[in-house]
Scaffold this motif. Structure first.
Motif, mmCIF file in Angstrom:
data_model
loop_
_atom_site.group_PDB
_atom_site.id
_atom_site.type_symbol
_atom_site.label_atom_id
_atom_site.label_comp_id
_atom_site.label_asym_id
_atom_site.label_seq_id
_atom_site.Cartn_x
_atom_site.Cartn_y
_atom_site.Cartn_z
ATOM 1 N N ARG A 56 11.190 -6.599 -4.126
ATOM 2 C CA ARG A 56 11.303 -5.742 -2.908
ATOM 3 C C ARG A 56 9.396 -5.683 -2.528
ATOM 4 N N ASP A 57 8.745 -5.621 -1.400
ATOM 5 C CA ASP A 57 7.549 -5.439 -1.668
ATOM 6 C C ASP A 57 7.625 -3.930 -1.539
ATOM 7 N N ASP A 58 8.115 -2.936 -0.513
ATOM 8 C CA ASP A 58 8.383 -1.501 -0.379
ATOM 9 C C ASP A 58 8.376 -1.313 -1.272
HETATM 10 MG MG MG Z 1 9.590 -5.396 2.612
#
Ligand code: MG
Ligand code: ATP
Length: 286
Positions: free
Chosen positions: A52-54
């Motif tokens: 996930r990008d986070d």
């Molecule tokens: Mg995200």
């Protein structure tokens, strides 16, 4: 054997496809989209993690991944200690404050004391503090744009690209607080051999990006028009001029920046150029 460089990419989202295509254009092959969390390149010492990008800035700060591709908005919001090594030019968007369309807006002071819903409390908090505005920041993780209509907040601060999501939720954009694009981040303490792999990768990325911004141009012109045309073609060096079978005519080859092309094409034609061909370039090494 060199240990592979580990690269964290967004598993599935707005960064994914362009990230995968970038490595493909760099000639680095790996499988993705198979549901696996990890993939090893078959022709470059690189290993890819799909996340996930986070989570990517944290993995890169800890050195679990050596490199990552994220939106600059996420890199700044998470505040992790990572190095920005390259701007990638895709996934461009902005972080903006929006309010219900029917509300009056005369400037930032209208936000004083208001509730603003956002997934970017740090970016928003820093911005408001810098502008001397005190507002209540409500952090919510998704569907920020519905906050005003359900009475959760009087304003939102969210990612905008075309503005159509805001429009369909009855909101209008009133302030842009941050402009973002995809960036490549790196673990600040890369060992020398990983740094060498990063340099090789950046060399390829630069070649791909330069090619994308430039076109190969071929045209025919009478010999006496060549100096004027050459002056309009700011290529890599001087253009290549070769004689045509027709007496008094030559063929001119050059590389031209896409923006300069549209600016100069009328003038190039007016100077006497004919049969102008513009061809995409696959890689460009300066
Ligand atoms: Mg995200
Ligand atoms: P994940 O499931 O990985 O957490 P996400 O839903 O948080 O994904 P995306 O919507 O895929 O994230 O967006 C990823 C990044 O793409 C954003 O952080 C931002 O930098 C950029 N982005 C977001 N929306 C747009 C848009 N409409 N146009 C272009 N880029 C965008």
């Amino acid at each position: 054997m060199t240990a592979p460089i580990r690269i964290a990419l967004q598993k599935s989202g707005r960064l994914s496809e362009d990230s995968y295509q970038l490595f493909k254009a760099c000639g680095i092959r790996f499988d993705y989209g198979t549901g696996k969390l990890k993939s090893v390149s078959s022709n470059f010492p690189a290993e890819f993690l799909f996340l996930r990008d986070d989570d990517i800035p944290g993995y890169v700060e800890d050195g679990v991944a050596d490199l990552g591709i994220v939106g600059e908005n996420v890199a700044v919001e998470t505040g992790r200690n990572v190095s920005t090594v390259h701007r990638l030019g895709f996934s461009k968007c902005r972080l903006s404050i929006a309010i219900p369309r029917g509300d009056a807006y005369n400037g930032l002071s209208d936000l004083e004391g208001k509730n603003i819903a956002t997934s970017y409390p740090n970016l928003l908090g820093t911005y408001l503090a810098g502008q001397g505005i005190k507002a209540e920041i409500h952090e919510i993780s998704g569907s920020v744009e519905i906050a005003p209509s359900i009475g959760l907040a009087e304003a939102v601060c969210d990612i905008v690209s075309s503005g159509s999501t805001l429009l369909s939720n009855g909101l209008k954009e009133v302030e842009t607080i941050f402009r973002s694009e995809a960036i490549m981040i790196a673990y600040p303490g890369l060992v020398a051999e990983k740094q060498t792999l990063l340099d090789q990768l950046l060399f390829r990325i630069n070649a791909v990006q330069a090619a994308k911004n430039n076109k190969y141009i071929v045209l025919n012109a009478p010999n006496d028009a060549i100096p004027a045309i050459a002056a309009l073609l700011p290529g890599m060096k001087a253009p290549t001029v070769t004689p045509l079978a027709t007496e008094g005519w030559s063929s001119v080859h050059s590389v031209i920046n896409e923006n300069a092309f549209w600016e100069n094409i009328e003038a190039i034609r007016a100077a006497g150029a004919e049969g102008i061909l513009v061809v995409p370039i696959e890689k460009m090494i300066n």
